[in-house]
Design a protein around this motif. Structure first.
Motif, PDB file in Angstrom:
ATOM      1  N   ALA A 245       1.579  -0.980  -0.247  1.00 13.26           N
ATOM      2  CA  ALA A 245       0.039   0.238  -0.170  1.00 13.26           C
ATOM      3  C   ALA A 245       1.088   1.218  -0.007  1.00 13.26           C
ATOM      4  O   ALA A 245       1.152   1.912   0.918  1.00 13.26           O
ATOM      5  N   TYR A 246       1.451   1.496  -1.214  1.00 12.81           N
ATOM      6  CA  TYR A 246       2.292   3.014  -1.160  1.00 12.81           C
ATOM      7  C   TYR A 246       1.646   4.400  -0.372  1.00 12.81           C
ATOM      8  O   TYR A 246       2.789   4.793  -0.035  1.00 12.81           O
ATOM      9  N   GLY A 247       0.438   4.409  -0.870  1.00  8.49           N
ATOM     10  CA  GLY A 247       0.218   6.241  -0.397  1.00  8.49           C
ATOM     11  C   GLY A 247       0.278   5.899   0.729  1.00  8.49           C
ATOM     12  O   GLY A 247       0.761   7.000   1.568  1.00  8.49           O
ATOM     13  N   PRO A 248      -0.040   4.163   1.508  1.00 10.58           N
ATOM     14  CA  PRO A 248      -0.371   4.928   3.344  1.00 10.58           C
ATOM     15  C   PRO A 248       1.278   4.813   4.192  1.00 10.58           C
ATOM     16  O   PRO A 248       1.883   5.277   4.447  1.00 10.58           O
ATOM     17  N   LEU A 249       1.982   4.107   3.366  1.00 10.24           N
ATOM     18  CA  LEU A 249       2.921   3.480   3.654  1.00 10.24           C
ATOM     19  C   LEU A 249       4.299   4.902   3.044  1.00 10.24           C
ATOM     20  O   LEU A 249       5.022   4.915   4.418  1.00 10.24           O
ATOM     21  N   MET A 250       4.227   5.729   2.210  1.00  8.69           N
ATOM     22  CA  MET A 250       4.656   7.091   2.088  1.00  8.69           C
ATOM     23  C   MET A 250       3.813   8.212   3.084  1.00  8.69           C
ATOM     24  O   MET A 250       4.696   8.684   3.854  1.00  8.69           O
ATOM     25  N   ALA A 251       2.846   8.114   3.204  1.00 10.79           N
ATOM     26  CA  ALA A 251       2.132   8.934   5.164  1.00 10.79           C
ATOM     27  C   ALA A 251       3.338   8.103   5.439  1.00 10.79           C
ATOM     28  O   ALA A 251       3.651   9.496   6.675  1.00 10.79           O
ATOM     29  N   ALA A 252       2.939   7.077   5.995  1.00 20.10           N
ATOM     30  CA  ALA A 252       3.566   6.523   7.591  1.00 20.10           C
ATOM     31  C   ALA A 252       5.201   6.790   6.904  1.00 20.10           C
ATOM     32  O   ALA A 252       5.741   7.831   8.925  1.00 20.10           O
ATOM     33  N   ALA A 253       5.994   6.931   6.343  1.00 18.33           N
ATOM     34  CA  ALA A 253       7.828   7.955   5.991  1.00 18.33           C
ATOM     35  C   ALA A 253       7.010   8.872   6.421  1.00 18.33           C
ATOM     36  O   ALA A 253       8.666   9.612   7.167  1.00 18.33           O
ATOM     37  N   THR A 254       6.493   9.930   5.911  1.00 21.12           N
ATOM     38  CA  THR A 254       6.765  11.328   6.402  1.00 21.12           C
ATOM     39  C   THR A 254       6.084  11.790   7.391  1.00 21.12           C
ATOM     40  O   THR A 254       6.929  12.226   7.810  1.00 21.12           O
ATOM     41  N   ILE A 255       5.502  10.650   8.084  1.00 21.04           N
ATOM     42  CA  ILE A 255       5.059  11.403   9.568  1.00 21.04           C
ATOM     43  C   ILE A 255       6.385  10.576  10.644  1.00 21.04           C
ATOM     44  O   ILE A 255       6.603  11.323  11.535  1.00 21.04           O
ATOM     45  N   VAL A 256       7.085   9.769   9.973  1.00 24.70           N
ATOM     46  CA  VAL A 256       8.504   9.339  10.835  1.00 24.70           C
ATOM     47  C   VAL A 256       9.771  10.317   9.912  1.00 24.70           C
ATOM     48  O   VAL A 256       9.988  10.535  11.456  1.00 24.70           O
ATOM     49  N   VAL A 257       9.227  10.682   9.077  1.00 22.26           N
ATOM     50  CA  VAL A 257      10.837  11.516   8.703  1.00 22.26           C
ATOM     51  C   VAL A 257       9.871  12.785   9.812  1.00 22.26           C
ATOM     52  O   VAL A 257      11.333  14.077  10.134  1.00 22.26           O
ATOM     53  N   THR A 258       8.857  13.444   9.715  1.00 20.37           N
ATOM     54  CA  THR A 258       8.623  14.705   9.974  1.00 20.37           C
ATOM     55  C   THR A 258       9.374  15.510  11.601  1.00 20.37           C
ATOM     56  O   THR A 258       9.967  16.261  11.584  1.00 20.37           O
TER      57      THR A 258
END
Length: 281
Positions: A245-258
């Motif tokens: 699930a690339y959309g949620p995966l990238m959203a989770a990565a964004t939250i983690v990196v912020t």
């Protein structure tokens, strides 16, 4: 030769340098921009043959809602704070006295000990993963917070950075503190470390970023989902059978990196100052 033309020729190296820096900075930002773009796209938009940076089918709310609800992402980030904070605290407690001894004390084998630190800097941590895993298994600390923390309690880079900064502190200040009756242990924590605040902040950023993003050791040492750090938790969105699930995966990565980006921006001045001061020596 006219003055204007002379001025342009003289500024050419500076313009070239800034141009190279801008291009390099742009290349570094490309993955982050692409991550943000994917975090706002629907699956149909992501796998479309037509490449676009701006989403045609905006699914930012669904992706971020899935990232926060499909997995215990808040728990993963809390685990990351516990693990990274504990590692940083232990590294400072261990590295500061070691660096002070190498910088300000004279004892037999000091240069040999510092050479050992330099050798440890050259070794990738993965080289020691097998003996560390066997040791953690013998101690019975696998699948626990302690199992995630103990391989990083000593940081050769931290010893090296603090030692370089401590070398720049005048010896007269140390001698004056000793004349006042302070022990070396007290000098480290009450005099030297407050002066070394820029180096401390620079090392803190290095340490937290490194262990917040570490995947290799958590993947080896942890199986319990409630103990997973953010880097391991985001893998829950990867599925080999149904597809990631690339959309949620990238959203989770964004939250983690912020949080890392915000922390770096807040401490940027001290980060550069700490590295520059350590590089002088």
């Amino acid at each position: 030769m006219r003055p204007d033309r002379t001025r342009v020729i003289a500024s050419a190296p500076a313009l070239l340098k800034h141009g190279v820096l801008l291009v390099t900075g742009g290349l570094v930002l490309v993955p982050f921009v692409w991550m943000l773009s994917l975090s706002a796209k629907s699956p149909q938009d992501i796998f479309s043959r037509r490449w676009t940076l701006w989403p045609r089918d905006l699914s930012i709310v669904d992706n971020y809602e899935t990232a926060l609800t499909a997995t215990p992402l808040a728990r993963y980030m809390a685990n990351g704070l516990i693990v990274c904070g504990s590692i940083l605290l232990l590294q400072i407690i261990v590295c500061a006295p070691c660096a002070y001894a190498l910088a300000k004390l004279r004892f037999p084998g000091r240069d040999l000990a510092f050479g050992g630190v330099l050798v440890a800097l050259l070794l990738p941590h993965q080289v020691l993963s097998l003996p560390l895993f066997i040791l953690a298994n013998r101690l019975g600390i696998l699948d626990s917070y302690l199992g995630l923390i103990f391989p990083y309690m000593v940081s050769p880079f931290g010893i090296f950075l603090f030692r370089q900064f401590f070398k720049s502190i005048p010896d007269d200040l140390i001698h004056a503190a000793r004349l006042d009756g302070l022990s070396d242990f007290t000098i480290v924590w009450r005099i030297v470390m407050p002066i070394a605040l820029p180096a401390l902040l620079a090392f803190s950023i290095f340490s937290v970023v490194s262990h917040w993003n570490d995947l290799f050791w958590p993947l080896t040492a942890v199986r319990d989902q409630s103990l997973m750090p953010p880097s391991l938790g985001v893998l829950a969105f990867r599925n080999e059978e149904t597809g990631s699930a690339y959309g949620p995966l990238m959203a989770a990565a964004t939250i983690v990196v912020t949080p890392l980006l915000l922390a770096f921006l807040a401490a940027q001045r001290f980060f550069i100052e700490g590295l520059a001061a350590g590089a002088v020596k």
